[in-house]
Design a protein around this motif. Structure first.
Motif, PDB file in Angstrom:
ATOM      1  N   ARG A 111       0.921  -1.185   0.129  1.00 54.32           N
ATOM      2  CA  ARG A 111       0.018   0.119   0.005  1.00 54.32           C
ATOM      3  C   ARG A 111       1.019   1.310   0.053  1.00 54.32           C
ATOM      4  NH1 ARG A 111      -4.822  -0.480   4.233  1.00 54.32           N
ATOM      5  NH2 ARG A 111      -6.059  -2.662   3.436  1.00 54.32           N
ATOM      6  N   GLU A 112       2.070   1.336   0.828  1.00 56.41           N
ATOM      7  CA  GLU A 112       2.797   2.532   0.780  1.00 56.41           C
ATOM      8  C   GLU A 112       3.513   2.830  -0.474  1.00 56.41           C
ATOM      9  OE1 GLU A 112       3.692   2.190   5.823  1.00 56.41           O
ATOM     10  OE2 GLU A 112       5.044   1.889   4.399  1.00 56.41           O
ATOM     11  N   ILE A 113       4.175   1.659  -0.795  1.00 56.62           N
ATOM     12  CA  ILE A 113       4.997   2.010  -1.883  1.00 56.62           C
ATOM     13  C   ILE A 113       4.196   2.255  -3.060  1.00 56.62           C
ATOM     14  CG2 ILE A 113       5.113  -0.401  -3.096  1.00 56.62           C
ATOM     15  CD1 ILE A 113       8.229   2.014  -2.190  1.00 56.62           C
ATOM     16  N   THR A 114       2.971   2.128  -3.319  1.00 61.13           N
ATOM     17  CA  THR A 114       2.138   2.293  -4.451  1.00 61.13           C
ATOM     18  C   THR A 114       1.243   3.862  -4.234  1.00 61.13           C
ATOM     19  OG1 THR A 114       0.314   0.974  -3.763  1.00 61.13           O
ATOM     20  CG2 THR A 114       1.830  -0.007  -5.288  1.00 61.13           C
ATOM     21  N   SER A 115       1.387   4.017  -2.865  1.00 62.67           N
ATOM     22  CA  SER A 115       0.604   5.188  -2.447  1.00 62.67           C
ATOM     23  C   SER A 115      -1.043   4.910  -2.731  1.00 62.67           C
ATOM     24  CB  SER A 115       0.986   6.467  -3.407  1.00 62.67           C
ATOM     25  OG  SER A 115       2.012   7.097  -3.329  1.00 62.67           O
ATOM     26  N   ASP A 116      -1.367   3.720  -2.031  1.00 58.17           N
ATOM     27  CA  ASP A 116      -2.569   3.269  -2.049  1.00 58.17           C
ATOM     28  C   ASP A 116      -3.179   2.780  -3.350  1.00 58.17           C
ATOM     29  OD1 ASP A 116      -3.180   3.312   0.767  1.00 58.17           O
ATOM     30  OD2 ASP A 116      -3.781   5.362   0.846  1.00 58.17           O
ATOM     31  N   TYR A 117      -2.217   2.212  -4.199  1.00 56.28           N
ATOM     32  CA  TYR A 117      -2.292   1.758  -5.546  1.00 56.28           C
ATOM     33  C   TYR A 117      -2.497   2.746  -6.587  1.00 56.28           C
ATOM     34  CZ  TYR A 117      -2.778  -2.307  -2.460  1.00 56.28           C
ATOM     35  OH  TYR A 117      -2.426  -3.265  -1.586  1.00 56.28           O
ATOM     36  N   GLN A 118      -2.086   3.762  -6.130  1.00 59.09           N
ATOM     37  CA  GLN A 118      -2.404   5.202  -7.149  1.00 59.09           C
ATOM     38  C   GLN A 118      -1.209   5.521  -8.036  1.00 59.09           C
ATOM     39  OE1 GLN A 118      -5.332   6.753  -7.350  1.00 59.09           O
ATOM     40  NE2 GLN A 118      -5.895   4.930  -6.161  1.00 59.09           N
ATOM     41  N   ARG A 119      -0.007   4.788  -7.565  1.00 58.17           N
ATOM     42  CA  ARG A 119       1.404   4.838  -8.174  1.00 58.17           C
ATOM     43  C   ARG A 119       2.078   3.611  -8.722  1.00 58.17           C
ATOM     44  NH1 ARG A 119       4.868   8.944  -5.309  1.00 58.17           N
ATOM     45  NH2 ARG A 119       6.078   9.089  -7.020  1.00 58.17           N
ATOM     46  N   ASN A 120       1.239   2.922  -9.312  1.00 60.93           N
ATOM     47  CA  ASN A 120       1.726   1.491  -9.605  1.00 60.93           C
ATOM     48  C   ASN A 120       3.095   1.439 -10.330  1.00 60.93           C
ATOM     49  OD1 ASN A 120      -0.240   0.483  -7.946  1.00 60.93           O
ATOM     50  ND2 ASN A 120      -1.584  -0.007  -9.680  1.00 60.93           N
ATOM     51  N   SER A 144      -6.934  -9.444   3.067  1.00 59.07           N
ATOM     52  CA  SER A 144      -7.024 -10.087   1.802  1.00 59.07           C
ATOM     53  C   SER A 144      -7.198  -9.155   0.540  1.00 59.07           C
ATOM     54  CB  SER A 144      -8.196 -10.995   1.942  1.00 59.07           C
ATOM     55  OG  SER A 144      -9.377 -10.286   2.190  1.00 59.07           O
ATOM     56  N   ASP A 145      -7.812  -7.994   0.726  1.00 55.61           N
ATOM     57  CA  ASP A 145      -7.651  -7.005  -0.344  1.00 55.61           C
ATOM     58  C   ASP A 145      -6.307  -6.686  -0.811  1.00 55.61           C
ATOM     59  OD1 ASP A 145     -10.740  -7.194  -0.311  1.00 55.61           O
ATOM     60  OD2 ASP A 145     -10.730  -5.108   0.904  1.00 55.61           O
ATOM     61  N   ASP A 146      -5.510  -6.667  -0.053  1.00 56.47           N
ATOM     62  CA  ASP A 146      -4.173  -6.308  -0.328  1.00 56.47           C
ATOM     63  C   ASP A 146      -3.594  -7.656  -1.057  1.00 56.47           C
ATOM     64  OD1 ASP A 146      -3.760  -3.867   0.804  1.00 56.47           O
ATOM     65  OD2 ASP A 146      -2.938  -4.573   2.571  1.00 56.47           O
ATOM     66  N   LEU A 147      -3.794  -8.656  -0.626  1.00 57.40           N
ATOM     67  CA  LEU A 147      -3.483 -10.150  -1.261  1.00 57.40           C
ATOM     68  C   LEU A 147      -4.002 -10.041  -2.687  1.00 57.40           C
ATOM     69  CD1 LEU A 147      -1.973 -12.650  -1.397  1.00 57.40           C
ATOM     70  CD2 LEU A 147      -3.878 -13.716  -0.117  1.00 57.40           C
ATOM     71  N   GLN A 148      -5.315  -9.873  -2.967  1.00 57.57           N
ATOM     72  CA  GLN A 148      -5.982  -9.497  -4.310  1.00 57.57           C
ATOM     73  C   GLN A 148      -5.093  -8.534  -5.206  1.00 57.57           C
ATOM     74  OE1 GLN A 148     -10.093  -9.016  -4.378  1.00 57.57           O
ATOM     75  NE2 GLN A 148     -10.086  -8.692  -6.564  1.00 57.57           N
ATOM     76  N   ARG A 149      -4.847  -7.705  -4.534  1.00 57.34           N
ATOM     77  CA  ARG A 149      -3.997  -6.530  -5.337  1.00 57.34           C
ATOM     78  C   ARG A 149      -2.508  -7.164  -5.778  1.00 57.34           C
ATOM     79  NH1 ARG A 149      -6.134  -1.248  -6.646  1.00 57.34           N
ATOM     80  NH2 ARG A 149      -7.835  -0.938  -5.350  1.00 57.34           N
ATOM     81  N   PHE A 150      -1.984  -7.704  -4.747  1.00 51.55           N
ATOM     82  CA  PHE A 150      -0.684  -8.283  -4.918  1.00 51.55           C
ATOM     83  C   PHE A 150      -0.755  -9.267  -6.275  1.00 51.55           C
ATOM     84  CE2 PHE A 150       2.322 -11.848  -4.241  1.00 51.55           C
ATOM     85  CZ  PHE A 150       3.253 -11.426  -4.216  1.00 51.55           C
ATOM     86  N   VAL A 151      -1.731 -10.129  -6.391  1.00 56.13           N
ATOM     87  CA  VAL A 151      -2.009 -11.163  -7.341  1.00 56.13           C
ATOM     88  C   VAL A 151      -2.226 -10.392  -8.471  1.00 56.13           C
ATOM     89  CG1 VAL A 151      -3.278 -12.905  -8.067  1.00 56.13           C
ATOM     90  CG2 VAL A 151      -2.891 -13.066  -5.744  1.00 56.13           C
ATOM     91  N   GLU A 152      -3.036  -9.180  -8.637  1.00 52.62           N
ATOM     92  CA  GLU A 152      -3.154  -8.498  -9.834  1.00 52.62           C
ATOM     93  C   GLU A 152      -2.127  -7.545 -10.402  1.00 52.62           C
ATOM     94  OE1 GLU A 152      -6.420  -6.016  -8.272  1.00 52.62           O
ATOM     95  OE2 GLU A 152      -8.140  -7.441  -8.437  1.00 52.62           O
TER      96      GLU A 152
END
Length: 272
Positions: A111-120, A144-152
């Motif tokens: 979450r932090e390194i992507t700025s809450d998934y805004q800077r992928n 588990s939402d973070d895990l889903q994002r990780f997979v995506e």
């Protein structure tokens, strides 16, 4: 059966000696505690460094001192630095710290390194650099939402295919910060084959939670960063007591503990 890795987090970013007299704050105390934890069965140190007022800092000089002292006093133990922001550090500052140090291991909150998934895209460039530099990244996932994002993000190539290590943090969003073994269930509902994952847990049921993770095929992180209590409810003397207690539980369950060399091989840590 794969031996279980114990990682220890003896201080973290927020607790101080007001929380426990034996919580290590100085680098010398952190290394002394790491030695005790290594002797008790931990093969990886999750390392934080503190400033002059015991505050959490991403300080390259202090990290270099920690790594140098660990090499001198506990040379077999693996060391993972943290990039935890604690609301103080930007992704640019987190990245700058890792790139200045080029450590063997670092933990990064997705979450932090992507700025809450805004800077992928920014995160993708950093992960690519880590891959080339041989920095092993453990992705910190709080839900588990973070895990889903990780997979995506892996499917999209933003996270390299070879990044397979995660830490599932249990209890972060409970009001009382007291996790339960059932908190792991949403993570276990995902497909985890081919991934290296650890569990850590806030609160006094830490050992029960991480044992649930180990029994499901994962590894464990314990220590004063998340919990001060032994399974019986008594306050632990130090993080080494938490490691010893978990090691005994694993031995009673017929499980082998990973040595630092085995942990290095299992996680794919660079040798030099």
């Amino acid at each position: 059966m794969t031996p279980a890795i114990i990682m220890v987090a003896p201080n973290g970013a927020r607790k101080t000696r007001r929380d426990h007299d034996s919580l290590p704050v100085s680098i010398a105390d952190t290394v002394s505690e790491a030695l005790l934890c290594f002797q008790a069965g931990a093969s990886v140190l999750h390392g934080h460094v503190r400033g002059d007022s015991e505050e959490h800092v991403l300080d390259v000089g202090r990290y270099r001192e920690l790594l140098a002292e660990m090499t001198l006093r506990v040379p077999q133990m693996l060391v993972q630095i943290t990039t935890e922001a604690v609301g103080r550090y930007s992704p640019e500052e987190q990245v700058a710290c890792v790139q200045a140090l080029i450590p063997k291991m670092a933990s990064v909150s997705l979450r932090e390194i992507t700025s809450d998934y805004q800077r992928n895209d920014y995160a993708a460039d950093f992960f690519s650099w880590c891959l080339e530099a041989g920095v092993h990244i453990q992705h910190i996932l709080y839900s588990s939402d973070d895990l889903q994002r990780f997979v995506e993000l892996k499917d999209q190539g933003i996270i390299p295919a070879s990044h397979r290590c995660m830490l599932f943090v249990l209890g972060r969003y409970r009001e009382d910060f007291q996790s339960e073994p059932d908190d792991l269930a949403p993570f276990l509902a995902a497909e985890l084959s081919g991934l290296d994952w650890f569990t850590c847990a806030f609160g006094s049921r830490e050992q029960e939670c991480v044992m649930t993770g180990i029994n499901a095929g994962g590894h464990a992180r314990v220590g004063f960063e998340n919990n001060l209590y032994l399974p019986g409810g008594e306050v632990a003397a130090n993080s080494a007591e938490l490691v010893s207690s978990l090691a005994r539980a694993l031995q009673a369950a017929g499980r082998d503990l990973a040595t630092a060399e085995e942990a290095s091989q299992l996680l794919g840590i660079r040798s030099a």
